[in-house]
Design an enzyme around this catalytic site. Structure first.
Site, PDB file in Angstrom:
ATOM      1  CG  HIS A  80      -2.643   0.274  -2.006  1.00 48.21           C
ATOM      2  ND1 HIS A  80      -1.524   0.291  -1.719  1.00 48.21           N
ATOM      3  CD2 HIS A  80      -2.961   1.269  -2.866  1.00 48.21           C
ATOM      4  CE1 HIS A  80      -1.603   1.952  -2.051  1.00 48.21           C
ATOM      5  NE2 HIS A  80      -2.664   2.687  -2.751  1.00 48.21           N
ATOM      6  CG  ASN A 153       0.128   6.537  -1.537  1.00 50.14           C
ATOM      7  OD1 ASN A 153       0.200   5.299  -0.590  1.00 50.14           O
ATOM      8  ND2 ASN A 153       0.339   6.751  -2.650  1.00 50.14           N
ATOM      9  CE1 TYR A 367      -9.521   6.461  -3.000  1.00 49.88           C
ATOM     10  CE2 TYR A 367      -8.978   4.669  -1.462  1.00 49.88           C
ATOM     11  CZ  TYR A 367      -8.224   5.647  -2.135  1.00 49.88           C
ATOM     12  OH  TYR A 367      -7.168   6.211  -3.018  1.00 49.88           O
TER      13      TYR A 367
HETATM   14 FE1  HDD Z   1      -6.201   4.983  -3.603  1.00 46.81          FE
HETATM   15  C1  HDD Z   1      -6.283   1.804  -2.032  1.00 46.81           C
HETATM   16  C2  HDD Z   1      -3.140   5.655  -1.137  1.00 46.81           C
HETATM   17  C3  HDD Z   1      -5.023   7.255  -5.508  1.00 46.81           C
HETATM   18  C4  HDD Z   1      -8.638   4.371  -5.534  1.00 46.81           C
HETATM   19  N1  HDD Z   1      -5.502   3.624  -1.951  1.00 46.81           N
HETATM   20  C5  HDD Z   1      -5.370   2.340  -1.559  1.00 46.81           C
HETATM   21  C6  HDD Z   1      -4.462   2.534  -0.039  1.00 46.81           C
HETATM   22  C7  HDD Z   1      -4.242   3.862  -0.481  1.00 46.81           C
HETATM   23  C8  HDD Z   1      -4.083   5.114  -1.597  1.00 46.81           C
HETATM   24  C9  HDD Z   1      -2.609   3.211   1.391  1.00 46.81           C
HETATM   25  C10 HDD Z   1      -4.860   1.470   0.247  1.00 46.81           C
HETATM   26  C11 HDD Z   1      -6.051   1.961   1.625  1.00 46.81           C
HETATM   27  C12 HDD Z   1      -5.639  -0.139   2.748  1.00 46.81           C
HETATM   28  O1  HDD Z   1      -4.799  -0.543   3.483  1.00 46.81           O
HETATM   29  O2  HDD Z   1      -7.100  -0.839   2.351  1.00 46.81           O
HETATM   30  N2  HDD Z   1      -4.783   6.600  -3.351  1.00 46.81           N
HETATM   31  C13 HDD Z   1      -3.756   6.820  -2.183  1.00 46.81           C
HETATM   32  C14 HDD Z   1      -3.363   7.561  -2.324  1.00 46.81           C
HETATM   33  C15 HDD Z   1      -3.504   8.320  -3.694  1.00 46.81           C
HETATM   34  C16 HDD Z   1      -4.617   7.964  -4.351  1.00 46.81           C
HETATM   35  C17 HDD Z   1      -2.010   8.395  -0.814  1.00 46.81           C
HETATM   36  C18 HDD Z   1      -2.792   9.936  -4.248  1.00 46.81           C
HETATM   37  C19 HDD Z   1      -3.243  11.175  -3.756  1.00 46.81           C
HETATM   38  N3  HDD Z   1      -6.747   5.844  -5.203  1.00 46.81           N
HETATM   39  C20 HDD Z   1      -6.751   6.879  -6.084  1.00 46.81           C
HETATM   40  C21 HDD Z   1      -6.860   7.287  -6.992  1.00 46.81           C
HETATM   41  C22 HDD Z   1      -8.353   7.118  -7.150  1.00 46.81           C
HETATM   42  C23 HDD Z   1      -7.710   5.090  -6.007  1.00 46.81           C
HETATM   43  C24 HDD Z   1      -6.759   8.504  -7.870  1.00 46.81           C
HETATM   44  C25 HDD Z   1      -9.584   6.112  -8.531  1.00 46.81           C
HETATM   45  C26 HDD Z   1      -9.675   7.636  -8.690  1.00 46.81           C
HETATM   46  N4  HDD Z   1      -6.616   3.662  -3.940  1.00 46.81           N
HETATM   47  C27 HDD Z   1      -8.553   3.490  -4.998  1.00 46.81           C
HETATM   48  C28 HDD Z   1      -9.534   2.453  -4.849  1.00 46.81           C
HETATM   49  C29 HDD Z   1      -8.449   1.384  -3.373  1.00 46.81           C
HETATM   50  C30 HDD Z   1      -7.477   2.365  -3.121  1.00 46.81           C
HETATM   51  C31 HDD Z   1      -9.096   1.647  -5.855  1.00 46.81           C
HETATM   52  C32 HDD Z   1      -8.032   0.534  -4.131  1.00 46.81           C
HETATM   53  C33 HDD Z   1      -8.988  -0.769  -2.522  1.00 46.81           C
HETATM   54  C34 HDD Z   1      -9.634   0.615  -1.443  1.00 46.81           C
HETATM   55  O3  HDD Z   1      -9.408   1.189  -2.218  1.00 46.81           O
HETATM   56  O4  HDD Z   1      -9.819   0.325  -0.886  1.00 46.81           O
HETATM   57  O5  HDD Z   1     -10.764   2.411  -4.209  1.00 46.81           O
END
Ligand code: HDD
Length: 704
Positions: A80, A153, A367
């Site tokens: 993202h 999402n 997160y």
């Molecule tokens: Fe995630 C970012 C949505 C599964 C780990 N995720 C991130 C963002 C969104 C989502 C919208 C961007 C937020 C922003 O604008 O800063 N993610 C989802 C959705 C998921 C999902 C709807 C399924 C239900 N994500 C998911 C899993 C993991 C993560 C299973 C880890 C176990 N997501 C992350 C992260 C991020 C992230 C690595 C990257 C940047 C951040 O968090 O701040 O922690």
């Protein structure tokens, strides 16, 4: 009670906007200084020993300026990374006190400030907006009880069922490790390799191959909290809940060919659209919806709601619309707000709780963890965009970037030195739902998560013919980019053949593999009409952009009538011509775009007004006819008046190989010759409100 048509109320006097005001800096008339406040008379030359001599280490201004510059970038989000944000407000329609104690969902008089960040998943910070991808839709509610982050999402399911596979999935979809390609695309070997080996991804891949993955605008996307959460009422009763965002502008998408071209013509397409729309007062609006289901009832609906690859069809549990979010303010500074905002699934307020979904549990960890690296330490909750409006008191201390000066002498709890402060909340504090948990430790998947294809097939069965065609084309495109035949073969035979035989056969034929598997299409032919984008199409022209093709000699009266109708409906009509400026005399409209700086793909509709000389010039110039042809290919509304109709007909005849069918049988084509011109603007606006005429593709011969 608020209604969806009411103008948004401004957030409370102590809303997030006022809160951010403390940190906004303005330099009206200010003197240039260093970070230490030392005034600087000159910043064009470094301090040197003689005008041609070496720069001196003593030059603290040079050193500070360069050091700060060297450290301007922070790591981009691991997923993202590409995102755009906006401020707004959330207003509740009616109290949900029978379901939850969350104050912002109980008191309709409260206006809750929000910040939303939309994103793509795969690409880097500078990647294009219109790639085929999931869109992130993350909302931070600054409630009076603390921050609630709904990190969702634009698709309601996910690729995997257990968060431990998230690093594998992300590695597979991201650019490949040896050459860092492709950027902003899932059309490559490692993504399809993973998805072929992990069939739980089948349902989500179906969504990403659909037009939902190429939205026309952030205003035209649904949003989903994806997981099943809990709402907990004042008696401690918990019910399962799924959160939805429903865009009031309707759901619609781009054409795939168009999306790819926009990525080159204007890679900021969605960001620009969000920014310009808000600046013009065309705010983005979404209703928050909930599907509420009793936990016991949920056990009987045939899907395990802890499995994030499944939905509850809206026909089974209707979505109740409970309030409206209006995005009405652009950020002041991209880095400080959109880049530094940190969402966290763990940020919930009393009355909202978690479930045992193994993806959710993983996210509760990930997160905060990732943000410690990305935002340089544990104090990022103090950044202006992240800090809650609710007061913060605790004994956490120190760390990189600490902004507070804690004055308490007791930095522990319990204490007597500080009189016991900060005190534990006596009432209204966050209490975890006291779910009874027992079980044997095991690394296993629940058998109730095992069916990967029934809902994927339900999605497919619910699509219109045009949507099915687009999905088939998307699989063909993506798998054609996969270099290893075995991966293509596996995906077709072990995944698509389990969803729909026709789909599998069509894709197999296009990507050079043989369909060897027995087609095992799920027996129950389930459908959910709400899944088709046709069920939530736009009904208005708000925010639509119409190119008016004109040259000197144009009939400006015709332009004026159409522009008035467009403006009244909240759309934008701009004149595209052979150059910029007032080409049509001092009273005529101004050409704000030229064929040099714009392209057919950047517009939702095309209008060609009459005027013999204008049409002659446009045809001679050689740009207008391809412009109209491309709009025709992309199923867009096309209108023309007077001699403009000749140009449009010529373009369409050229596109159809000279065999233009009768005009009346071409959907979305609005032509008015003399005598009918007065009725044209309304008819054209009606066509624009329908967005696209996908049925037109049956007229168009395939490209050679
Ligand atoms: Fe995630 C970012 C949505 C599964 C780990 N995720 C991130 C963002 C969104 C989502 C919208 C961007 C937020 C922003 O604008 O800063 N993610 C989802 C959705 C998921 C999902 C709807 C399924 C239900 N994500 C998911 C899993 C993991 C993560 C299973 C880890 C176990 N997501 C992350 C992260 C991020 C992230 C690595 C990257 C940047 C951040 O968090 O701040 O922690």
């Amino acid at each position: 009670m608020s209604t969806k048509d009411a103008a948004p109320r401004t957030a409370s006097p102590h809303g997030k906007n006022d809160d951010l005001e403390r940190d906004r800096t303005r330099c009206d008339g200010a003197t240039l200084t260093t970070d230490q406040g030392i005034a600087i008379p000159h910043t064009d030359d470094s301090l040197k020993a003689g005008v041609r001599g070496p720069t001196l280490l003593e030059d603290f201004h040079f050193r500070e300026k360069m050091t700060r510059f060297d450290h301007e970038r922070i790591p981009e989000r691991v997923v993202h990374a590409r995102g755009s944000g906006a401020h707004g407000v959330f207003e509740l329609y009616e109290s949900l006190a029978d379901l939850t104690t969350a104050e912002f969902l109980c008191d309709p008089s409260i206006v809750t400030p929000v910040f939303v960040r939309f994103s793509t998943v795969q690409g880097s910070r500078g990647s294009a907006d219109t790639v085929r991808d999931v869109r992130g839709f993350a909302t931070k509610f600054y409630t009076r009880q603390g921050n609630f982050d709904l990190v969702g999402n634009n698709m309601p399911v996910f690729f995997i069922q257990d968060g431990i596979k998230f690093p594998d999935f992300v590695h597979a979809v991201k650019p490949e490790p040896h050459h860092e390609m492709p950027q902003g695309a899932s059309a490559h070997d490692s993504f399809w390799d993973f998805c072929g080996l992990v069939p739980e991804s089948a349902h989500m891949v179906m969504w990403t191959m659909s037009d939902r993955a190429i939205p026309r605008s952030f205003a035209n996307m649904e949003g989903f909290g994806v997981h099943t959460f809990r709402l907990i009422d004042s008696k401690g009763v918990s019910r399962f809940v799924k959160f939805h965002w429903k865009p009031l502008a309707g759901v619609c998408s781009l054409a795939w060919d168009e999306a790819q071209k926009i990525a080159g013509k204007d890679s900021d397409f969605h960001r620009r659209d969000l920014w310009e729309s808000i600046a013009a007062g065309h705010f983005f609006e979404y209703e928050l919806g909930i599907q509420v289901i009793d936990e016991k009832v949920a056990e009987g609906i045939g899907v395990d709601l802890l499995d994030v690859t499944k939905i509850i069809p809206e026909e089974v549990v209707p979505v109740r619309r409970i309030g409206k979010m209006t995005l009405n303010r652009n950020p002041d500074n991209f880095f400080a707000e959109t880049e530094q905002v940190a969402f966290c699934v763990a940020n919930v307020v009393p009355g909202i709780g978690f479930t045992d979904d193994p993806m959710m549990t993983a996210r509760l960890f990930s997160y905060l963890d990732t943000q410690i690296t990305r935002l340089g330490g544990p104090n990022h909750a103090q950044l202006p965009i992240n800090r809650p409006l609710a007061p913060v008191h605790n004994t956490q201390q120190d760390g990189f970037g600490q902004h507070r000066i804690a004055t308490a002498r007791a930095n522990y709890v319990p204490n007597s030195i500080g009189g016991g402060c900060p005190f534990a909340a006596k009432a209204g504090g966050y209490v975890h739902f006291p779910e009874v948990v027992s079980g044997t430790k095991t690394r296993e998947r629940s058998p109730s998560f095992a069916d990967h294809f029934t809902q994927a097939a339900m999605f497919w069965n619910s699509m219109s013919e045009a949507e099915k065609q687009h999905i088939t084309d998307a699989y063909r495109f993506e798998l054609s980019k996969v270099l290893r035949k075995a991966i293509r073969e596996r995906y077709v035979n072990e995944v698509l053949a389990n969803i729909d035989g026709d789909l599998a056969a069509q894709v197999a034929a296009a990507v050079g593999v043989t369909l060897v598997a027995n087609v095992k299409t799920p027996a129950a032919k389930l459908t959910s009409p709400a899944l088709s984008m046709d069920s939530s199409k736009p009904r208005s022209i708000r925010g639509r952009r119409v190119a008016i093709l004109a040259a000197p000699g144009v009939d400006d009266g015709q332009i004026a009538a159409v522009v008035t109708e467009l403006t009244n409906g909240g759309a934008i009509g701009e004149v595209v011509s052979i150059g910029l400026g007032r080409l049509f005399g001092p009273q005529g409209p101004e050409a704000t775009r030229s064929f040099l700086d714009t392209s057919s793909v950047l517009w939702d509709a095309v209008y060609v007004p009459g005027g013999a000389q204008s049409i002659q010039t446009l045809r001679a110039g050689g740009e207008a006819v391809p412009f109209v042809k491309e709009a025709f290919r992309h199923a867009k509304p096309i209108g023309a008046t007077g001699e403009g109709a000749d140009l449009v007909e010529a373009a369409i005849a050229e596109d159809l190989g000279g065999a233009a069918p009768p005009r009346a049988s071409i959907p979305g084509l609005v032509l008015a010759r003399a005598g009918l011109i007065a009725a044209f603007p309304a008819a054209f606006v009606q066509a624009i409100s329908e967005h696209r005429f996908w049925g037109r593709s049956s007229l168009v011969p395939p490209r050679s």
